[in-house]
Design a protein around this motif. Structure first.
Motif, PDB file in Angstrom:
ATOM      1  N   LEU A   1       6.274  25.871  -6.729  1.00 53.58           N
ATOM      2  CA  LEU A   1       6.853  24.818  -6.925  1.00 53.58           C
ATOM      3  C   LEU A   1       5.857  23.513  -6.890  1.00 53.58           C
ATOM      4  N   GLY A   2       5.942  22.866  -8.032  1.00 54.74           N
ATOM      5  CA  GLY A   2       5.289  21.718  -8.004  1.00 54.74           C
ATOM      6  C   GLY A   2       4.012  21.625  -9.341  1.00 54.74           C
ATOM      7  N   PRO A   3       2.951  20.590  -9.178  1.00 55.36           N
ATOM      8  CA  PRO A   3       3.027  19.707  -8.076  1.00 55.36           C
ATOM      9  C   PRO A   3       4.110  18.567  -8.069  1.00 55.36           C
ATOM     10  N   VAL A   4       4.937  18.283  -7.016  1.00 57.78           N
ATOM     11  CA  VAL A   4       5.659  17.169  -7.060  1.00 57.78           C
ATOM     12  C   VAL A   4       5.154  16.172  -6.119  1.00 57.78           C
ATOM     13  N   PRO A   5       5.955  14.961  -6.255  1.00 52.89           N
ATOM     14  CA  PRO A   5       5.600  13.802  -5.193  1.00 52.89           C
ATOM     15  C   PRO A   5       5.788  14.057  -3.781  1.00 52.89           C
ATOM     16  N   ALA A   6       5.231  13.753  -2.902  1.00 51.56           N
ATOM     17  CA  ALA A   6       5.687  13.755  -1.404  1.00 51.56           C
ATOM     18  C   ALA A   6       6.686  12.796  -1.398  1.00 51.56           C
ATOM     19  N   LEU A   7       7.534  13.031  -0.291  1.00 48.72           N
ATOM     20  CA  LEU A   7       8.740  12.113   0.034  1.00 48.72           C
ATOM     21  C   LEU A   7       8.305  10.527  -0.014  1.00 48.72           C
ATOM     22  N   LEU A   8       7.177  10.414   0.906  1.00 45.23           N
ATOM     23  CA  LEU A   8       6.729   8.963   0.853  1.00 45.23           C
ATOM     24  C   LEU A   8       5.464   9.262  -0.087  1.00 45.23           C
ATOM     25  N   GLU A   9       5.913   8.741  -1.593  1.00 47.65           N
ATOM     26  CA  GLU A   9       4.911   8.963  -2.780  1.00 47.65           C
ATOM     27  C   GLU A   9       3.584   8.255  -2.349  1.00 47.65           C
TER      28      GLU A   9
ATOM     29  N   ALA B   1       4.160  24.304   6.888  1.00 46.26           N
ATOM     30  CA  ALA B   1       4.241  23.000   6.729  1.00 46.26           C
ATOM     31  C   ALA B   1       5.548  22.522   7.528  1.00 46.26           C
ATOM     32  N   GLN B   2       5.731  21.429   8.115  1.00 46.51           N
ATOM     33  CA  GLN B   2       6.930  20.812   8.549  1.00 46.51           C
ATOM     34  C   GLN B   2       7.261  19.719   8.099  1.00 46.51           C
ATOM     35  N   GLU B   3       6.483  18.890   7.468  1.00 45.07           N
ATOM     36  CA  GLU B   3       6.987  17.547   6.719  1.00 45.07           C
ATOM     37  C   GLU B   3       6.654  17.729   5.391  1.00 45.07           C
ATOM     38  N   LEU B   4       7.572  17.460   4.561  1.00 46.81           N
ATOM     39  CA  LEU B   4       7.553  17.062   3.229  1.00 46.81           C
ATOM     40  C   LEU B   4       7.085  15.855   2.821  1.00 46.81           C
ATOM     41  N   SER B   5       6.994  14.887   3.943  1.00 45.10           N
ATOM     42  CA  SER B   5       6.640  13.394   3.560  1.00 45.10           C
ATOM     43  C   SER B   5       5.408  13.315   3.247  1.00 45.10           C
TER      44      SER B   5
ATOM     45  N   HIS C   1       0.669  -1.242  -0.036  1.00 40.98           N
ATOM     46  CA  HIS C   1      -0.239   0.127  -0.007  1.00 40.98           C
ATOM     47  C   HIS C   1       0.731   1.093  -0.100  1.00 40.98           C
ATOM     48  N   CYS C   2       2.277   1.276   0.226  1.00 44.84           N
ATOM     49  CA  CYS C   2       2.897   2.329   0.351  1.00 44.84           C
ATOM     50  C   CYS C   2       4.415   2.208  -0.521  1.00 44.84           C
ATOM     51  N   SER C   3       5.032   3.351  -0.728  1.00 44.26           N
ATOM     52  CA  SER C   3       6.126   3.144  -1.194  1.00 44.26           C
ATOM     53  C   SER C   3       7.331   3.182  -0.235  1.00 44.26           C
ATOM     54  N   SER C   4       7.160   1.991   0.219  1.00 43.78           N
ATOM     55  CA  SER C   4       8.252   1.596   1.376  1.00 43.78           C
ATOM     56  C   SER C   4       8.570   0.287   1.645  1.00 43.78           C
TER      57      SER C   4
ATOM     58  N   PHE D   1      -1.871   7.737  -3.711  1.00 35.98           N
ATOM     59  CA  PHE D   1      -0.584   8.779  -3.958  1.00 35.98           C
ATOM     60  C   PHE D   1      -0.588  10.170  -3.598  1.00 35.98           C
ATOM     61  N   ARG D   2       0.416  10.630  -3.184  1.00 41.97           N
ATOM     62  CA  ARG D   2       0.309  11.923  -2.552  1.00 41.97           C
ATOM     63  C   ARG D   2       1.239  12.889  -3.272  1.00 41.97           C
ATOM     64  N   PHE D   3       1.067  14.075  -3.506  1.00 35.33           N
ATOM     65  CA  PHE D   3       1.665  15.187  -4.066  1.00 35.33           C
ATOM     66  C   PHE D   3       1.607  16.262  -3.321  1.00 35.33           C
TER      67      PHE D   3
END
Ligand code: ADP
Ligand code: ZN
Ligand code: ZN
Length: 737
Positions: free
Chosen positions: A678-686, A733-737, A452-455, A692-694
């Motif tokens: 900037l963007g849309p770019v994928p989040a660090l954890l896409e 925002a604090q997290e880019l993930s 389910h995740c890109s990890s 899917f997160r952008f």
């Protein structure tokens, strides 16, 4: 022509739905309009559901042509006072959040679900207007009545239970009642009492502590960053400030990070203020207890309110000071729903209430440091450790080309052994839980991924499971490769569980205590696990960042940081800052008592300039360097930043939505040196939990440029109804993930 509704009282309500507006209703049948007051809760019908809404205003005209009546009035007394309401509305505006959702976030679950507040009420004795006007010398000939009067003057109202405990009888109360000096009112019960530590006399403040306290007034707003080394006695400063606020008859609010609100912290505060009413607001409480604690805070009954992030949203009518401990901690920023920063809101609340705000930490966030260095906050420092403790000695241990044993250099293992042999304690910090962060086939290269995740899935050996640390997906451990059926599969890398096995074998005569999320499912569990360490016996503690905070273990003399490199090469521009904070905090666990401390930091890149700077000059110099880097890169805190986020099972939809969002914003405010997109770019954890997160990143020279733009964007986005797409605005925002 359409007619608007005119009526003597129309209820304007904050309804907990993701729409940035208020909703008008007619009062429920039979409600006396004179009993309507903003801050009360109502049951309202909404799209076929029944919701708990909060009254914001009573108006006489609505632009709507037809209004439904609310179903029921829940509260007779408002739960939110005016200041609290204004504060919540300010926060909703700033974070671009629906007002109804911020009220819902402010309420504890039981009240959010509509439980009546009088469920937790009892009888309280308070002074009448005449009673308050009496001179000190009044009733000199009736000493018992005078004593009770004095108590009420100093402490405010007292519950029946409290009066009884202090020996004030019904006869005395009745005598004062007959004179018209006191009266009974219903109010929330006292919060559940906290177990206190042995009361110990407070230490004599050292000079630096005294200077800090002298610099913080109590009669007006001020924002102060207190930058004090770990173990420098910051908590002692907080306690003294609280004491000052309490003697003024006001409430003190202490915010702590999620992992910082340990039973140890609560015991320390309860021991210092044994006869004060303390409300602790945290997730470990049962629903009813939490509602009770919240109500006593909101009614002004609790003297001290300690809580994690959401405590900042609690109404505190007698507020006298706000203290934020470990202000740099990431848990103060809410990462979903209303994405507020409790640390930043603390300063706003202090300004509204005209009271001091103290942000304390050994490792300031770059945001607060920037505010302090630019003169927006007062900047105070404590450089000395309190008592006899001295700063630890820190050394780097290069690991490249070393014969490592499960990730430890031989000399590090030797130092651990020596420490235990001397009867002292050692602490090993490892930033990953589980046995190993990946599992791979040696023959075909298969890797265990989360579906389910890109990890990757983390191996948990004891539970014989593979787990995803992002979505909590679990599956049984495999002993052959699902792709090529080879039986040769390897656990790659190490986590706390793997190190525990090695260390427990190697130092068999000593307790090895593992502290991470898997071993401490409850707050009490952490406290119990740490008990042998608090007793001072030789032992080896190992764990994740849970070990970095809040624990005062004077017999820890050696701290080992197994791998300092993680954050040095991340794509997240805040990673270096977080690594620096974590290393400094962990290192700060060493030598907090009379024994000298030593810190060993393993690294593959001991020449890395940031690591060198951190270890040689300390976090202060390191953070100032990072601030200069951020200025060059035009990043926060030197610019304001917001993310517009979107996530969807269908990645194309999220990207298209964000592309349109960016174009819409650019049509209102074209890109310029002051405002950049900037963007849309994928989040660090896409991909996370199947979505899917952008994001689109917007940075501006000033917050004022960002606010109206984002407000328009929200109106625009509320109009686009793709039910499978989730979007959010993440201000600061604090997290880019
Ligand atoms: P911090 O919050 O900065 O980590 P603490 O307030 O927990 O530091 O203080 C660390 C230890 O030093 C505690 O055991 C505390 O009781 C003790 N301490 C604090 N101030 C003093 C002081 N002025 N004199 C002696 N001991 C002190
Ligand atoms: Zn294979
Ligand atoms: Zn997952």
């Amino acid at each position: 022509m359409q007619q608007s509704v005119k009526q003597s009282s129309i209820l304007r309500l904050a309804v907990p739905v993701p729409l940035r507006r208020l909703f008008d209703y007619l009062p429920p049948a039979g409600v006396d309009p004179s009993r309507l007051a903003p801050g009360q809760r109502f049951w309202v019908p909404f799209g076929g559901r029944k919701l708990v809404a909060v009254l914001v205003d009573v108006v006489s005209e609505s632009s709507l042509t037809q209004l439904k009546p609310a179903l029921e009035q829940i509260d007779r007394e408002p739960l939110f006072d005016r200041r609290s309401r204004e504060f919540l509305h300010w926060a909703a505006d700033y974070y671009q959040a629906p007002v109804g959702e911020i009220y819902a976030a402010a309420l504890p679950a039981a009240l959010r679900k509509g439980r009546p507040a009088d469920h937790w009420a009892e009888q309280w004795l308070q002074l009448t207007v005449e009673g308050k006007g009496l001179p000190e010398s009044a009733l000199a000939r009736a000493p018992k009545q005078q004593a009770l009067l004095q108590l009420l003057l100093q402490r405010g109202r007292q519950s029946r239970t409290q009066l009884k405990a202090q020996g004030h009888t019904g006869t005395i109360v009745r005598a004062l009642q007959e004179r018209g000096l006191v009266e009974w009112v219903a109010g929330p019960t006292v919060p559940p009492p906290l177990p206190a530590a042995e009361p110990a006399p407070p230490p004599e403040l050292n000079q630096e502590q005294q200077q800090v306290l002298a610099a913080i007034g109590t009669d007006s707003f001020s924002a102060t960053l207190l930058e004090g080394t770990t173990g420098s006695g910051k908590t002692e400063v907080y306690l003294r400030l609280m004491e000052r606020v309490l003697t003024q008859g006001r409430q003190a609010l202490l915010l702590v990070p999620e992992i910082g609100l340990t039973p140890q912290t609560l015991r320390r505060i309860a021991a210092r203020f044994p006869d004060r009413s303390i409300a602790a607001l945290h997730s470990g409480l049962a629903e009813g207890e939490r509602a009770q604690a919240w109500l006593s805070a909101a009614a002004g009954q609790a003297d001290i309110v300690i809580g994690t992030r959401s405590a900042i949203l609690t109404p505190l009518p007698r507020l006298g000071a706000v203290i934020v401990d470990e202000e740099h901690d990431g848990s103060f920023k809410q990462q979903d729903g209303v994405r507020y920063s409790a640390r930043d809101l603390a300063v706003v609340l202090g300004r509204n209430a005209g009271v001091p705000v103290l942000l304390g930490t050994a490792t300031p966030s770059l945001e607060s440091l920037h505010n302090a260095l630019s003169g927006r906050y007062q900047h105070l420092r404590i450089r000395q450790r309190a008592g006899n403790a001295r700063p630890p000695q820190i050394s780097l241990v290069p690991t490249l080309g070393q014969p490592l044993k499960e990730g430890f250099a031989p000399q590090v293992l030797r130092h651990i052994g020596d420490t235990l042999a001397r009867g002292e304690q050692a602490l090993v910090f490892i930033n990953r839980r589980g046995f190993a962060p990946a599992l791979a086939c040696d023959d075909c290269g298969w890797l265990a991924d989360c579906p389910h995740c890109s990890s990757k899935l983390t191996m948990h050996r004891r539970q014989r499971q593979l787990r995803c640390h992002h979505c909590d997906y679990r599956r049984p451990l495999v002993d052959s490769c699902p792709q090529c059926h080879s039986r040769s599969i390897s656990a790659l890398g190490g986590g706390t569980e793997r190190s525990e096995e090695l260390l427990a074998r190697r130092f068999a005569g000593f307790p090895v205590i593992r502290i991470d999320r898997d071993t401490t499912s409850s707050k009490q569990a952490l406290d119990n696990l740490l008990a042998p360490a608090r007793d001072g016996k030789p032992c080896l503690l190992l764990g994740t960042q849970m070990l970095a905070k809040g624990h005062h273990l004077p017999r820890v003399t050696l701290v080992v940081i197994q791998d300092a490199d993680g954050g040095l090469f991340s794509a997240d521009f805040r990673a270096a800052e977080r690594t620096g904070q974590l290393l400094e905090q962990v290192a700060g666990r060493a030598g907090r008592g009379d024994l000298p401390g030593r810190v060993l930091v393993q690294s593959r890149y001991p020449e890395h300039p940031l690591l060198q700077l951190l270890l040689e000059k300390g976090y202060g110099a390191f953070a100032r360097q990072l601030l200069r880097d951020r200025a060059v890169a035009q990043l926060p805190p030197l610019r304001a930043m917001a993310l517009v986020r979107a996530e969807c099972e269908e990645p194309r939809w999220a990207e298209e939505f964000l592309q349109a969002a960016r174009e819409y914003m650019q049509s209102l405010a074209p890109p310029s040196p002051e405002l950049q997109y900037l963007g849309p770019v994928p989040a660090l954890l896409e991909r996370k939990s199947g979505r899917f997160r952008f994001y689109v990143q917007v940075t501006a020279e000033k917050r004022a440029q960002l606010q109206p733009l984002l407000a328009h964007l929200c109106q625009w986005a509320e109009g686009s109804r793709n039910r499978r797409l989730r979007w959010a605005v993440d201000m600061d925002a604090q997290e880019l993930s």
